[in-house]
Design an enzyme around this catalytic site. Sequence first.
Site, PDB file in Angstrom:
ATOM      1  N   ASN A   1       2.433   6.366   0.473  1.00 19.59           N
ATOM      2  CA  ASN A   1       1.978   5.833   1.762  1.00 19.59           C
ATOM      3  C   ASN A   1       2.258   4.330   1.755  1.00 19.59           C
ATOM      4  O   ASN A   1       1.562   3.579   1.076  1.00 19.59           O
ATOM      5  CB  ASN A   1       0.475   6.124   1.918  1.00 19.59           C
ATOM      6  CG  ASN A   1      -0.104   5.503   3.176  1.00 19.59           C
ATOM      7  OD1 ASN A   1       0.627   4.992   4.026  1.00 19.59           O
ATOM      8  ND2 ASN A   1      -1.423   5.545   3.297  1.00 19.59           N
ATOM      9  N   TRP A   2       3.294   3.939   2.497  1.00 25.58           N
ATOM     10  CA  TRP A   2       3.674   2.516   2.487  1.00 25.58           C
ATOM     11  C   TRP A   2       2.728   1.673   3.342  1.00 25.58           C
ATOM     12  O   TRP A   2       2.819   0.461   3.354  1.00 25.58           O
ATOM     13  CB  TRP A   2       5.119   2.362   2.985  1.00 25.58           C
ATOM     14  CG  TRP A   2       6.160   2.814   2.005  1.00 25.58           C
ATOM     15  CD1 TRP A   2       5.944   3.406   0.795  1.00 25.58           C
ATOM     16  CD2 TRP A   2       7.590   2.696   2.137  1.00 25.58           C
ATOM     17  NE1 TRP A   2       7.141   3.674   0.172  1.00 25.58           N
ATOM     18  CE2 TRP A   2       8.159   3.250   0.977  1.00 25.58           C
ATOM     19  CE3 TRP A   2       8.439   2.196   3.131  1.00 25.58           C
ATOM     20  CZ2 TRP A   2       9.549   3.305   0.782  1.00 25.58           C
ATOM     21  CZ3 TRP A   2       9.808   2.248   2.940  1.00 25.58           C
ATOM     22  CH2 TRP A   2      10.363   2.795   1.766  1.00 25.58           C
ATOM     23  N   LYS A   3       1.856   2.330   4.102  1.00 21.00           N
ATOM     24  CA  LYS A   3       0.917   1.622   4.991  1.00 21.00           C
ATOM     25  C   LYS A   3       1.698   0.637   5.875  1.00 21.00           C
ATOM     26  O   LYS A   3       2.823   0.938   6.256  1.00 21.00           O
ATOM     27  CB  LYS A   3      -0.187   0.944   4.163  1.00 21.00           C
ATOM     28  CG  LYS A   3      -0.878   1.934   3.216  1.00 21.00           C
ATOM     29  CD  LYS A   3      -2.131   1.407   2.599  1.00 21.00           C
ATOM     30  CE  LYS A   3      -2.742   2.480   1.698  1.00 21.00           C
ATOM     31  NZ  LYS A   3      -4.027   2.114   1.134  1.00 21.00           N
TER      32      LYS A   3
ATOM     33  N   HIS B   1      -6.841   9.057   7.306  1.00 27.78           N
ATOM     34  CA  HIS B   1      -6.915   8.091   6.201  1.00 27.78           C
ATOM     35  C   HIS B   1      -8.149   7.214   6.409  1.00 27.78           C
ATOM     36  O   HIS B   1      -8.501   6.900   7.548  1.00 27.78           O
ATOM     37  CB  HIS B   1      -5.642   7.238   6.166  1.00 27.78           C
ATOM     38  CG  HIS B   1      -5.542   6.436   4.904  1.00 27.78           C
ATOM     39  ND1 HIS B   1      -6.263   5.280   4.722  1.00 27.78           N
ATOM     40  CD2 HIS B   1      -4.837   6.644   3.762  1.00 27.78           C
ATOM     41  CE1 HIS B   1      -6.006   4.807   3.510  1.00 27.78           C
ATOM     42  NE2 HIS B   1      -5.147   5.611   2.910  1.00 27.78           N
TER      43      HIS B   1
ATOM     44  N   GLU C   1      -9.490  10.675  -1.470  1.00 27.04           N
ATOM     45  CA  GLU C   1      -9.318   9.255  -1.752  1.00 27.04           C
ATOM     46  C   GLU C   1     -10.676   8.549  -1.656  1.00 27.04           C
ATOM     47  O   GLU C   1     -11.131   8.239  -0.544  1.00 27.04           O
ATOM     48  CB  GLU C   1      -8.369   8.608  -0.740  1.00 27.04           C
ATOM     49  CG  GLU C   1      -6.969   9.191  -0.728  1.00 27.04           C
ATOM     50  CD  GLU C   1      -5.943   8.195  -0.185  1.00 27.04           C
ATOM     51  OE1 GLU C   1      -5.013   7.873  -0.920  1.00 27.04           O
ATOM     52  OE2 GLU C   1      -6.097   7.737   0.962  1.00 27.04           O
TER      53      GLU C   1
ATOM     54  N   GLY D   1      -6.789   0.537  -3.437  1.00 25.05           N
ATOM     55  CA  GLY D   1      -6.340  -0.843  -3.552  1.00 25.05           C
ATOM     56  C   GLY D   1      -7.204  -1.720  -4.440  1.00 25.05           C
ATOM     57  O   GLY D   1      -7.033  -2.931  -4.475  1.00 25.05           O
TER      58      GLY D   1
ATOM     59  N   SER E   1      -5.690   3.869  -6.252  1.00 23.66           N
ATOM     60  CA  SER E   1      -5.272   3.128  -7.446  1.00 23.66           C
ATOM     61  C   SER E   1      -4.538   3.995  -8.475  1.00 23.66           C
ATOM     62  O   SER E   1      -4.692   3.800  -9.686  1.00 23.66           O
ATOM     63  CB  SER E   1      -6.469   2.412  -8.094  1.00 23.66           C
ATOM     64  OG  SER E   1      -6.968   1.419  -7.208  1.00 23.66           O
TER      65      SER E   1
ATOM     66  N   GLY F   1      -0.155   1.281  -3.017  1.00 24.05           N
ATOM     67  CA  GLY F   1       0.556   0.116  -3.548  1.00 24.05           C
ATOM     68  C   GLY F   1       1.708   0.452  -4.495  1.00 24.05           C
ATOM     69  O   GLY F   1       2.799  -0.124  -4.390  1.00 24.05           O
TER      70      GLY F   1
HETATM   71  P1  13P Z   1      -3.632   2.516  -3.432  1.00 25.50           P
HETATM   72  O1  13P Z   1      -2.753   3.439  -4.240  1.00 25.50           O
HETATM   73  O2  13P Z   1      -2.964   1.211  -3.119  1.00 25.50           O
HETATM   74  O3  13P Z   1      -4.990   2.368  -4.033  1.00 25.50           O
HETATM   75  O4  13P Z   1      -3.837   3.219  -2.003  1.00 25.50           O
HETATM   76  C1  13P Z   1      -4.236   4.545  -1.956  1.00 25.50           C
HETATM   77  C2  13P Z   1      -4.101   5.014  -0.562  1.00 25.50           C
HETATM   78  O5  13P Z   1      -4.861   4.614   0.306  1.00 25.50           O
HETATM   79  C3  13P Z   1      -3.003   5.942  -0.254  1.00 25.50           C
HETATM   80  O6  13P Z   1      -3.158   6.499   1.001  1.00 25.50           O
END
Ligand code: 13P
Length: 252
Positions: free
Chosen positions: A11-13, A98, A168, A174, A213, A235
Amino acid sequence: MAVRRKLIAGNWKMNGLREEAIAQAGDIAAKAMGQDLACDVVICPPTTLLAKIDRAFDASSVALGGQDCHAAEKGAHTGDISAEMLFDAGCRYVIVGHSERRTDHGEGNATVREKAAAAHRAGMTAIVCVGETGAEHDAGETLNVVARQVVESLPPQADGANTVIAYEPVWAIGSGRTPTLDEIAAVHGHIRATLATACGATTEGMRVLYGGSVKGANAAEILAVEAVDGALVGGASLKADEFWQIVSAAAA
Ligand code: 13P
């Protein structure tokens, strides 16, 4: 017992401009090229990049996904994107619910359920996210919160072919912090039990991913936990080498 093929989703957000994204997608596609992958891989870039990077993945088995969709097929919803539009742009998956959408846009389980149904209507697999906040975790509410989110966020037609769940924990996203492996096992076990009792046998093949994470360094131990069927990676999915380390850990 259903054999569930692992899925690694990136997920590149809200990250990536054209040039770096094309290079990043090219790096990932190069790693996937010519390989008979032992797990499914999907990249969910920002919508602006879908048309830019879909070519990179054409010859590989990496799939594209959206990060959110509107529940309606089309209409007067300025700024929104329908599931049909994502499918048309090459997506076969879409993330819904999400925690960043639940928090930033006030989306509750009923909205998430409608969006998951929209994904199914368009012919896509919905990746339905659930997870407790830090306060809920500290109050010992994790299993209750997550079970309620699962039951209320899945539309009735959800099954192993059209739906994936991503657990999650909000406090792990993050933050560099992750639950213990025992905690992850307990939540995934509870999600499986909830699916079996509340949603029935058609969910037996439904994959339950862990997210929050996940890194190259911890992927192997997390993916080895009972009932963890893959990972939703934020990330670390922005770095091709590290993302591929996670994919390799799933295939091991
Ligand atoms: P991180 O891997 O950066 O903690 O993010 C997880 C996430 O929200 C994936 O959708």
